[in-house]
Design an enzyme around this catalytic site. Structure first.
Site, PDB file in Angstrom:
ATOM      1  N   TRP A 103       0.838  -1.212   0.000  1.00  0.00           N
ATOM      2  CA  TRP A 103       0.000   0.000   0.000  1.00  0.00           C
ATOM      3  C   TRP A 103       0.866   1.251   0.000  1.00  0.00           C
ATOM      4  O   TRP A 103       0.536   2.245  -0.656  1.00  0.00           O
ATOM      5  CB  TRP A 103      -0.979  -0.024   1.172  1.00  0.00           C
ATOM      6  CG  TRP A 103      -1.975  -1.140   1.071  1.00  0.00           C
ATOM      7  CD1 TRP A 103      -2.095  -2.201   1.910  1.00  0.00           C
ATOM      8  CD2 TRP A 103      -2.986  -1.317   0.061  1.00  0.00           C
ATOM      9  NE1 TRP A 103      -3.111  -3.027   1.482  1.00  0.00           N
ATOM     10  CE2 TRP A 103      -3.675  -2.509   0.360  1.00  0.00           C
ATOM     11  CE3 TRP A 103      -3.358  -0.586  -1.057  1.00  0.00           C
ATOM     12  CZ2 TRP A 103      -4.722  -2.986  -0.431  1.00  0.00           C
ATOM     13  CZ3 TRP A 103      -4.401  -1.053  -1.851  1.00  0.00           C
ATOM     14  CH2 TRP A 103      -5.066  -2.244  -1.530  1.00  0.00           C
ATOM     15  N   ASP A 178      -1.627   6.523   6.421  1.00  0.00           N
ATOM     16  CA  ASP A 178      -2.640   5.598   5.924  1.00  0.00           C
ATOM     17  C   ASP A 178      -2.887   4.593   7.043  1.00  0.00           C
ATOM     18  O   ASP A 178      -2.071   3.700   7.284  1.00  0.00           O
ATOM     19  CB  ASP A 178      -2.145   4.904   4.653  1.00  0.00           C
ATOM     20  CG  ASP A 178      -3.126   3.839   4.145  1.00  0.00           C
ATOM     21  OD1 ASP A 178      -4.174   3.630   4.787  1.00  0.00           O
ATOM     22  OD2 ASP A 178      -2.820   3.215   3.110  1.00  0.00           O
ATOM     23  N   LYS A 202     -12.083  -2.120   6.893  1.00  0.00           N
ATOM     24  CA  LYS A 202     -11.345  -3.062   7.732  1.00  0.00           C
ATOM     25  C   LYS A 202     -11.748  -2.942   9.196  1.00  0.00           C
ATOM     26  O   LYS A 202     -11.979  -3.935   9.838  1.00  0.00           O
ATOM     27  CB  LYS A 202      -9.845  -2.854   7.562  1.00  0.00           C
ATOM     28  CG  LYS A 202      -9.348  -3.544   6.296  1.00  0.00           C
ATOM     29  CD  LYS A 202      -8.489  -2.709   5.427  1.00  0.00           C
ATOM     30  CE  LYS A 202      -8.293  -3.375   4.074  1.00  0.00           C
ATOM     31  NZ  LYS A 202      -7.598  -2.514   3.140  1.00  0.00           N
TER      32      LYS A 202
HETATM   33  C1  LIG Z   1      -7.136  -1.947   2.090  1.00  0.00           C
HETATM   34  C2  LIG Z   1      -6.106  -0.902   2.174  1.00  0.00           C
HETATM   35  C3  LIG Z   1      -6.059   0.155   1.234  1.00  0.00           C
HETATM   36  C4  LIG Z   1      -7.002   0.244   0.055  1.00  0.00           C
HETATM   37  O1  LIG Z   1      -8.247   0.636   0.431  1.00  0.00           O
HETATM   38  P1  LIG Z   1      -9.387   0.935  -0.668  1.00  0.00           P
HETATM   39  O2  LIG Z   1     -10.469   1.493   0.175  1.00  0.00           O
HETATM   40  O3  LIG Z   1      -9.710  -0.362  -1.315  1.00  0.00           O
HETATM   41  O4  LIG Z   1      -8.846   1.912  -1.645  1.00  0.00           O
HETATM   42  C5  LIG Z   1      -5.090   1.122   1.404  1.00  0.00           C
HETATM   43  N1  LIG Z   1      -4.205   1.070   2.415  1.00  0.00           N
HETATM   44  C6  LIG Z   1      -4.220   0.066   3.327  1.00  0.00           C
HETATM   45  C7  LIG Z   1      -3.233   0.062   4.436  1.00  0.00           C
HETATM   46  C8  LIG Z   1      -5.167  -0.941   3.222  1.00  0.00           C
HETATM   47  O5  LIG Z   1      -5.181  -1.939   4.123  1.00  0.00           O
END
Ligand SMILES: *Cc1c(COP(=O)(O)O)cnc(C)c1O
Length: 367
Positions: A103, A178, A202
């Site tokens: 990511w 993030d 998540k």
């Molecule tokens: C799942 C995830 C993403 C992507 O998320 P989307 O909502 O599908 O764009 C980005 N960063 C991390 C750390 C993730 O676990």
């Protein structure tokens, strides 16, 4: 009602049963409204109240200071990979990124389209298509530019199962995080951050809504020349409702926040999460090498437990048997292989204990 199984999916992921039941109860008609959350106007008083409650729920759980704005945007965490540099990189047009997984690399890819990216550290190892990450860098490894527009890092690496134990020290440069896969899993000091973003699917709700917490002074960096929908300032001025927001997603976040508060808040969640992860890591560490943890011990994630067996055949056998026994979603990400147990806030301790026992039985039969 249909029986539920253990859901170890990395995302979209398990939600608290209490939240699902409350949403189910109210789905036909919101109490006193006579219409479903799926049917009402986002400009209605009812939805305004839901949005306000979702915001205040997040604000009180994370103890968000008053000089921060809380937004619920769309396009997932992935659109934040673009919005962060588009809004925050100018006028310096250079930023520091710490690369700790897939990511992070995707965030870097988009930032490079906007300006100069300095890789302050990367923990990538291996060659060619066998590249991987298994650890978080030490503070001493970070080569930070004190003049950078910001520093970006990924607090939990969902795919590799590694996690920062505390945020990197970045001085006066705004820290951008993030936090998609570990937001709300423990208390954090929001005042250390310039901006935090997290796809909801998540730890806080369904897919299609992303939480953004931004320090208000940083909104001044957003230039009028930006596309309207990509402009944090516009989104803040319109209370996340420049266009129709993800009304259902925000509604679920409201219920999740209320539920976490009723459990005792984030300090309590942290205790529970540490205890849950310990059960699985202990099962791995006491297996005499039958199970091998992917992440280095000091970098282990409380949210995603990644591990391998000695052969791919054994891994497949374990996944197949576990699936039959009602443990779903254990297959590791295709870029890592092996197994991954995602045990977010909503995952029950009993399910982790049952998996650890299942792993011990499997080892007895196959070790
Ligand atoms: C799942 C995830 C993403 C992507 O998320 P989307 O909502 O599908 O764009 C980005 N960063 C991390 C750390 C993730 O676990």
């Amino acid at each position: 009602m249909e029986k539920r199984i253990y859901n170890f999916s990395a995302g979209p992921a398990i939600l608290p049963e209490e939240v699902l039941l409350e949403a189910q109860k109210e789905l036909f008609a919101l109490p006193g409204v006579g219409m479903s959350i799926l049917e009402i106007s986002h400009r209605s008083k009812t939805f305004e109240a839901i949005l306000a409650e979702a915001k205040s729920g997040i604000k009180s759980l994370l103890n968000v200071p008053d000089n921060y704005e809380i937004l619920f945007l769309q396009g997932g965490a992935s659109l934040q990979f673009s919005m962060v540099p588009l809004n925050l990189m100018p006028p310096k047009n250079k930023a520091d990124y710490i690369s700790t997984g897939s990511w992070s690399k995707k965030a870097i890819k988009e930032a490079k389209r906007v300006g100069t990216v300095n890789i302050a550290a990367t923990t990538e190892e291996g060659e060619g298509d066998k590249k991987y990450f298994k650890r978080i860098p030490k503070q001493s490894e970070l080569k930070l530019d004190p003049d950078a527009a910001y520093v970006h890092f990924t607090s939990n690496n969902t795919i590799y199962g590694t996690q920062w134990q505390s945020e990197p020290e970045v001085g006066n440069v705004p820290l951008i995080c993030d936090a998609s896969s570990d937001i709300l899993h423990k208390p954090i000091d929001v005042s250390k951050y310039g901006l935090i973003y997290a796809g909801a699917q998540k730890n806080i709700g369904p897919s299609g809504v992303v939480l953004v917490i931004i320090r208000k002074d940083l909104l001044e960096r957003s230039q009028d020349s930006l596309h309207t929908m990509l402009n944090y300032k516009t989104q803040a001025e319109n209370n996340s409702m420049y266009n129709t927001p993800n009304t259902f997603g925000i509604y679920i976040i409201k219920i999740v926040a209320k539920h976490l508060a009723s459990l005792g808040g984030l300090s309590k969640m942290y205790e529970i999460n540490k205890a849950k992860a310990k059960i699985l890591y202990d099962a791995i560490d006491s297996s005499n090498g039958f199970y091998k943890g992917h992440a280095e011990k000091e970098s282990r994630s409380l949210m995603n437990v990644t591990f391998n067996l000695t052969t791919a055949d054994l891994e497949k056998k374990l996944i197949d048997e576990a699936t039959k026994a009602g443990f779903n979603g254990l297959k590791g990400h295709r870029s890592v292989g092996g197994l991954r147990a995602s045990i977010y806030n909503a995952f029950p301790t009993k399910g982790v204990e049952d998996l650890a026992n299942f792993m011990k039985d499997f080892q007895k039969k196959n070790g």
